[in-house]
Motif scaffolding. Structure first.
Motif: not given
Length: 290
Positions: A208-234
């Protein structure tokens, strides 16, 4: 560097699961997991510790590191049996004397249905064998003696499944925008659904840990920025709803997910999956990505 981060994540995630270590100290092997017998393929048995238990799961007991056990046995498309018990360690196995056996029958496909109590004082025990199976003895269910229960293996979701089912769902929450509460409620619902669909409390932490790291690399820069902004509240909201005393707010009703969300919250396996997965998320966030 990425390999080092992956190794650190695997080690830290393993430290978040105290169950095996606790079982080892008592001399009893770790029995937590999902168990089944191919000859009885309509029945599944889940054995969990009571760390995520609510009062209904404990059936009058107090949380003390005991085992919560739930068997679900499908009879037809409209009927299934549920057998629940709280077990304690007893010699070389775990024993119970409070088994509650209930049969649910739908009424012509309508919402609701008939609930029939068949047994409320079931007695029995689960004993591990040298062959890695579980022997089940039960006072109410004759088929228990015929079962050779083996632990099911569950594959961790792939990087693509994590990217689509979790990371992009959180990225869509758009925290701080108009309607943010409703979007956050939908994202939290998506997190609970994802944990349920993938039975995350059963997956291998390293994979699971390896796949989570790999999943982040599949995101665009915009998606990753949005995830990092929204994740704490979610994450904070998802963790809040793991507590029995907390309630859904109106945003879940407005999003049309309140009913299903309550069903998910009431399932101890779902709560275990959410708790474990969000610990993984927090661990990954604390490690950081170079």
């Amino acid at each position: 560097m990425k390999k080092l981060v992956s190794m650190m994540l695997a080690v830290l995630l393993a430290c978040l699961l105290p169950l095996a270590g606790m079982a080892e100290k008592t001399g009893l092997p770790d029995l937590t997991g999902r168990w089944s017998d191919p000859a009885f393929d309509r029945a599944n048995i889940e054995i969990m510790r009571d760390f995520e238990a609510w009062s209904g799961d404990l059936m009058g007991e107090k949380a003390s590191g005991q085992y919560i056990i739930c068997m679900t046995w499908s009879n037809s498309a409209d009927s299934f049996d549920s057998y629940r018990m709280v077990a304690r360690e007893d010699g070389g196995g775990i024993a119970y004397d409070n088994g509650l056996y209930i049969r649910f029958n739908a009424e012509d496909g309508k919402e609701g249905g008939k609930t029939e109590l068949l047994e409320e004082h079931g007695k029995g025990r689960f004993t591990p064998t040298d062959g890695g199976t579980l022997k089940w003895e039960d006072s109410y269910l004759p088929a228990a003696a015929e079962m050779k229960l083996t632990r099911d293996t569950v594959q961790a979701p792939s990087a693509q499944e994590l990217a689509d089912g979790y990371f992009r769902a959180v990225a869509a929450a758009e925290d701080g925008t108009a309607g943010a509460g409703l979007k956050r409620a939908k994202a939290v619902y998506d997190v609970y659904s994802f944990c349920f669909e993938n039975a995350l409390w059963l997956v291998d932490t390293d994979e699971l840990g390896k796949n989570m790291l790999a999943a982040r690399e599949l995101l665009s820069k915009e998606e990753l920025a949005a995830f990092d902004a929204n994740e704490p509240a979610v994450t904070a909201e998802a963790l809040r709803l793991l507590k029995e005393e907390e309630n859904l707010d109106g945003d879940y009703h407005d999003a049309g997910v309140a009913g299903t969300m309550e069903v998910l919250r009431e399932d101890p396996a779902v709560r275990s999956s959410v708790s474990f997965f969000l610990a993984c998320v927090i661990t990954l966030e604390n490690i950081g990505e170079p």
